[in-house]
Scaffold this active site. Structure first.
Site, PDB file in Angstrom:
ATOM      1  N   HIS A 369      43.072  69.463  21.555  1.00  0.00           N
ATOM      2  CA  HIS A 369      43.362  70.473  20.534  1.00  0.00           C
ATOM      3  C   HIS A 369      42.414  70.442  19.349  1.00  0.00           C
ATOM      4  CE1 HIS A 369      47.369  71.761  22.015  1.00  0.00           C
ATOM      5  NE2 HIS A 369      47.391  70.539  22.529  1.00  0.00           N
ATOM      6  N   LYS A 560      49.177  78.162   6.640  1.00  0.00           N
ATOM      7  CA  LYS A 560      48.816  77.162   7.643  1.00  0.00           C
ATOM      8  C   LYS A 560      48.734  75.827   6.917  1.00  0.00           C
ATOM      9  CE  LYS A 560      45.002  79.653   8.399  1.00  0.00           C
ATOM     10  NZ  LYS A 560      44.942  79.775   9.833  1.00  0.00           N
ATOM     11  N   ARG A 561      48.528  74.737   7.667  1.00  0.00           N
ATOM     12  CA  ARG A 561      48.356  73.465   6.980  1.00  0.00           C
ATOM     13  C   ARG A 561      47.184  73.547   6.006  1.00  0.00           C
ATOM     14  NH1 ARG A 561      51.574  69.000   8.676  1.00  0.00           N
ATOM     15  NH2 ARG A 561      50.248  67.839   7.259  1.00  0.00           N
ATOM     16  N   LYS A 566      39.968  74.472   6.890  1.00  0.00           N
ATOM     17  CA  LYS A 566      40.603  75.799   6.967  1.00  0.00           C
ATOM     18  C   LYS A 566      40.224  76.666   5.764  1.00  0.00           C
ATOM     19  CE  LYS A 566      44.574  74.009   9.598  1.00  0.00           C
ATOM     20  NZ  LYS A 566      44.655  74.785  10.852  1.00  0.00           N
ATOM     21  N   THR A 666      46.819  79.769  16.007  1.00  0.00           N
ATOM     22  CA  THR A 666      47.853  80.575  16.667  1.00  0.00           C
ATOM     23  C   THR A 666      48.497  81.497  15.640  1.00  0.00           C
ATOM     24  OG1 THR A 666      49.237  78.610  16.416  1.00  0.00           O
ATOM     25  CG2 THR A 666      48.474  79.130  18.635  1.00  0.00           C
ATOM     26  N   LYS A 670      49.771  85.640  15.610  1.00  0.00           N
ATOM     27  CA  LYS A 670      51.072  86.146  15.149  1.00  0.00           C
ATOM     28  C   LYS A 670      50.858  87.284  14.147  1.00  0.00           C
ATOM     29  CE  LYS A 670      52.737  81.491  15.799  1.00  0.00           C
ATOM     30  NZ  LYS A 670      52.902  80.169  15.166  1.00  0.00           N
TER      31      LYS A 670
HETATM   32  O1  CGF Z   1      46.360  72.691  17.496  1.00  0.00           O
HETATM   33  C1  CGF Z   1      45.696  72.241  16.310  1.00  0.00           C
HETATM   34  C2  CGF Z   1      46.637  72.300  15.106  1.00  0.00           C
HETATM   35  N1  CGF Z   1      46.075  71.789  13.918  1.00  0.00           N
HETATM   36  O2  CGF Z   1      47.835  71.620  15.360  1.00  0.00           O
HETATM   37  N2  CGF Z   1      45.323  70.885  16.487  1.00  0.00           N
HETATM   38  N3  CGF Z   1      45.530  69.849  16.544  1.00  0.00           N
HETATM   39  N4  CGF Z   1      45.491  68.732  16.649  1.00  0.00           N
HETATM   40  C3  CGF Z   1      44.415  73.015  16.094  1.00  0.00           C
HETATM   41  O3  CGF Z   1      43.759  72.651  14.920  1.00  0.00           O
HETATM   42  C4  CGF Z   1      44.632  74.519  16.166  1.00  0.00           C
HETATM   43  O4  CGF Z   1      43.407  75.188  16.092  1.00  0.00           O
HETATM   44  C5  CGF Z   1      45.332  74.861  17.480  1.00  0.00           C
HETATM   45  O5  CGF Z   1      45.641  76.221  17.496  1.00  0.00           O
HETATM   46  C6  CGF Z   1      46.597  74.057  17.644  1.00  0.00           C
HETATM   47  C7  CGF Z   1      47.257  74.297  18.978  1.00  0.00           C
HETATM   48  O6  CGF Z   1      46.378  74.158  20.021  1.00  0.00           O
END
Ligand code: CGF
Length: 825
Positions: A369, A560-561, A566, A666, A670
């Protein structure tokens, strides 16, 4: 003696009429909650409704599990340290197709379903994208009737609650289980013993072969709690099994007998800390030994459970295991499962190495990820020596055999061998969990096309050269049930009135909406819904944060976080730029900028960014020149249920990470599904979204991955950008002057210093292009009708980004599992 009745199978399915629900609420208020109409609280009404809905899930749940067993289907186990579920009531009611009956029956309680939903606490068992993705996948797997089980940890405290005090983040514990969780069922009878520590004993079997055995006295009990996961309008109800840690000691009898009662209790508490709290880090690792304990706890409990279920039908038929079981590793967090299955097969089941390894490497698949170096897990060998000595041996053996193969392919290439080794040498010896995951899996995927390509060319280049066939892409998706149908009921009703409601199940049908972009009446209706959603959010903000927002401004949202990559900071720099424009007397398109998200508690820079956002917001708020033109709000305590209110209200979605840093995203999906336009870089899934939506309907800015790499390679000097761009210089100088924090003018200087000295995420390089792109946004928004057209096209062209599509690809291309429809009488 009376003759025993033959045992009767419970095959009755509860009725879904309004009357049946009314009776059920009544019954639960009295018999489950011991209340009457005078004493029942609002929250208990929610519980009564939840129990009534759960009863309906249970019939299907049992039938589903029975069918899987009888048909002996291949099952998927989705192993994840995080499942960010949010609330369950609304989605269960939707998926069971009982919305109108429940709505009507709830009126009897003097409430609406929406009010009751507000009573439910979020199950916040995840940090962000990765955990929420797992939750969307559960919904899709059930909707596609796939025999799947989620396995995770039942944290007593989920993601912390964020409070903004004096403009800064404070963390409050999320004690979500303080109130009863109506969805889960404890299964103490299925508890599993998880060992830790101890030592390895080598012994000789009756054929004279040396064998190993792990011995320890240190055990923790893993108690399963099951949550039903219904599919949309079918009879499938899958299972999410979350493990809770309990002391395995019979109340420390030894201490007890010695009269040391308190020591006995303390010992028990120590075991139970394993599932106490979710580590609040997204995109970075926490090297604490307790985290490793959590990981092994999940792996050991899950693997024993999986093996037990397999043996029920196929004891001894180990070769069949990969035909009956697929295990998906959600990132490397559950990667120790690979060594654990090897241990079970070798030590408990007596298989030979090659047989066991063949089974393991046909069972596991791994999803990566992130490319962020700080998120790549590595565990000190010393931790394994202490906690998992047998697994360490197994990992060494996997490594030795793997490296032997590598050196056969590239004889003499010692640099490559040390690069590819599962063990990082030099300094403290570490186990590279991503490499273990690749070596032990038959499939490795990234989460968007660009990300999967970057894995092959950078992070996992050596491994790709060795095993090109293992690598694949599965672009993320989100469930249209929660993120459109539930979160945006007004837009859903409008859409369904035009194209029917099959899009909820088959999201590719949303494309049918495209032609309505040309329909002036529809455009008006679509934007009227947007306005309603903006009003709904405004009312919520008034109620919860006591802020007034003007719904006739452009809602420009980034949630987002909080993380430097970001680039919430770039967003803030733009807001300051707009502020200066207003002060210069220039005309601006009225905007309300909203930023929301949590920072990891120990991430200093992210916390400073939150602080700056709040400080800038306060200055703008206090300046009469900005009234009606510009506002900036920090959205407190961003979480799933809040997202469901925020996203449908957005006009503009900020997806502005430095190219090459966001694996997929993601949230970007949305927003677009709900008719927001995106301002974004060519990063993660933005790239594919733009392809689908069309370049004309997407606000693109910034450097590409190649340009980023080039700039970094030739030596990036952020100060050059500062010096040659007057607007940028004014913005940074204003922050540096202490204007946003007059009492402590030095507060935000470290931010400016970092930007000018290193700026690792190239904010200064992208500033000009971002500002210009925002000007295009402002112009486009001024043309209401054109904006409406673009918004509709965004919503209509997001069919690809349903998690149903993603899961179909996983099922077909990785798991080789098929749908198993469930019928009930
Ligand atoms: O997973 C992430 C998110 N921060 O949770 N990663 N991790 N570890 C990615 O940074 C996102 O870009 C991604 O959409 C998400 C799910 O795959």
């Amino acid at each position: 003696m009376a003759k025993k009745e033959p045992s009767k199978k419970h095959s009755e399915v509860l009725e879904n009429t309004v009357q049946a629900f009314k009776n059920a609420f009544d019954n639960h208020i009295h018999h489950s909650l011991a209340r009457d109409e005078h004493t029942v609280t609002k929250h208990e009404k929610f519980l009564a409704v939840a129990y009534a809905v759960r009863d309906r899930l249970i019939d299907r749940w049992i039938k589903t599990q029975e069918t899987y067993y009888e048909k002996d289907v291949k099952r998927v186990y989705y192993l994840s340290l995080e499942f960010l579920i949010g609330r369950t009531l609304g989605n269960s009611v939707l998926n069971l197709d009982v919305e109108s009956a429940v709505e009507e029956a709830v009126a009897e309680l003097g409430m609406t379903l929406e009010e009751l939903r507000e009573e439910e606490v979020d199950a916040g068992l995840g940090n962000g994208g990765l955990g929420r993705l797992a939750a969307c996948f559960l919904d899709s797997m059930a909707t596609l009737e796939l025999p799947a089980t989620g396995m995770g940890i039942r944290y007593e405290y989920g993601m912390f609650n964020q409070k903004i005090k004096d403009g800064q983040q404070e963390e409050l514990p999320d004690n979500w289980l303080r109130l009863p969780n109506p969805w889960e069922i404890a299964r103490p009878a299925n508890a599993i013993k998880v060992p830790f520590g101890g030592y390895v004993v080598t012994w000789t079997d009756d054929k004279g072969k040396l064998r190993n055995r792990w011995e320890t006295k240190d055990y923790v009990l893993a108690l399963p709690y099951d949550t039903p996961i219904p599919g949309y309008r079918n009879n499938t109800v899958n299972n999410l099994r979350l493990w809770s840690a309990q002391s395995a000691d019979e109340f420390g009898l030894a201490y007890f007998n010695n009269g040391d009662y308190l020591a006995a209790v303390q010992d028990m508490e120590l075991s139970e800390t394993i599932s106490k709290v979710l580590y609040p880090n997204d995109s970075s690792v926490n090297g604490k030994i307790l985290r490793l304990r959590q990981q092994y706890f999940l792996c050991a409990a899950s693997l024993q459970d999986i093996v037990r279920r397999f043996k029920k039908l196929h004891d001894g038929e180990w070769k069949l295991f990969p035909d009956k079981v697929a295990i998906q590793l959600n990132d490397t967090h559950p990667a120790i499962s690979i060594a654990e299955l090897m241990r079970i097969l070798l030590d408990d089941e007596g298989l030979e190495w090659d047989e066991a390894w063949d089974i393991v490497t046909r069972t596991f698949a791994y999803t990566n990820h992130t490319l962020m170096p700080e998120a790549l897990e590595k565990w000190p060998v010393s931790f394994f020596e202490k906690l998992l000595p047998r697994h360490l041996q197994i990992i060494y053996e996997i490594n030795a055999r793997f490296l032997a193969k590598v050196s056969l392919k590239w004889p003499g290439d010692t640099a490559r061998l040390s690069r590819m080794s599962l063990i990082q040498e030099g300094g403290e010896k570490m186990i590279r969990m991503a490499y273990l995951s690749i070596v032990g899996s038959y499939a490795v995927n990234g989460v968007a096309a660009l990300h999967s390509d970057l894995l092959k060319t950078s992070l996992f280049k050596d491994f790709y050269e060795f095993w090109p066939e293992k690598f694949n892409n599965k672009t993320n998706g989100v469930t249209p049930r929660r993120w459109v149908r539930k979160a945006n009921p007004a837009m859903s009703a409008l859409v369904s009135s035009k194209i029917g409601d099959n899009w909820v199940k088959d999201f590719s049908e949303i494309k049918k909406l495209e032609k309505f972009a040309e329909d002036a009446k529809f455009r008006k209706e679509f934007m009227a819904v947007k306005l309603e959603n903006k009003k709904r959010l405004a009312a919520y903000l008034k109620q919860t944060q006591n802020v007034d927002v003007n719904v006739n401004t452009l809602f420009d949202i980034q949630v987002k976080r909080i993380h430097e990559y970001k680039r919430q900071l770039l967003n803030i720099l733009h807001v300051i730029h707009l502020y200066l424009q207003i002060k210069d007397g220039k005309k601006v398109t009225p905007r309300t900028v909203m930023i929301g998200g949590k920072s990891a508690p120990g991430y200093w820079m992210a916390k400073q960014i939150i602080r700056l956002a709040n400080a800038v917001g306060a200055i703008i708020d206090s300046d009469p020149d900005c009234k009606g033109k510009l506002q900036m709000i920090f959205l407190e305590n961003y979480r799933v249920s809040f997202a469901e209110k925020i996203i449908p209200a957005a006009d503009l979605s900020e997806q502005i990470s430095t190219s090459g840093t966001e694996a997929s995203g993601t949230g970007n999906m949305k927003f677009a599904m709900n008719g927001a336009l995106t301002i974004g870089t060519l990063d993660g899934a933005n790239v594919e979204m733009r392809e689908e939506i069309g370049a004309d309907n997407f606000f693109l800015f910034g450097l590409t991955v190649e340009e980023v790499q080039e700039l970094l390679a030739k030596g990036y000097r952020p100060r050059d950008f500062y010096e040659k761009d007057d607007d940028l210089r004014r913005v940074l100088d204003l922050i540096n002057s202490g204007f946003f924090c007059p009492d402590h003018p030095e507060t935000f200087r470290p931010i400016v210093e970092k930007l000018l000295s290193s700026d690792p995420f190239l904010l200064l390089a992208d500033f000009r292009s971002y500002v210009e792109c925002q000007e295009k946004v402002a112009k486009a928004y001024a043309d209401k009708d054109k904006w409406a057209k673009m918004a509709i096209l965004n919503a209509a062209r997001m069919g690809k980004f349903s998690s149903d599509r993603t899961i179909e690809q996983y099922a077909k291309e990785i798991w080789q599992t098929k749908a198993c429809p469930i019928s009930i009488k």
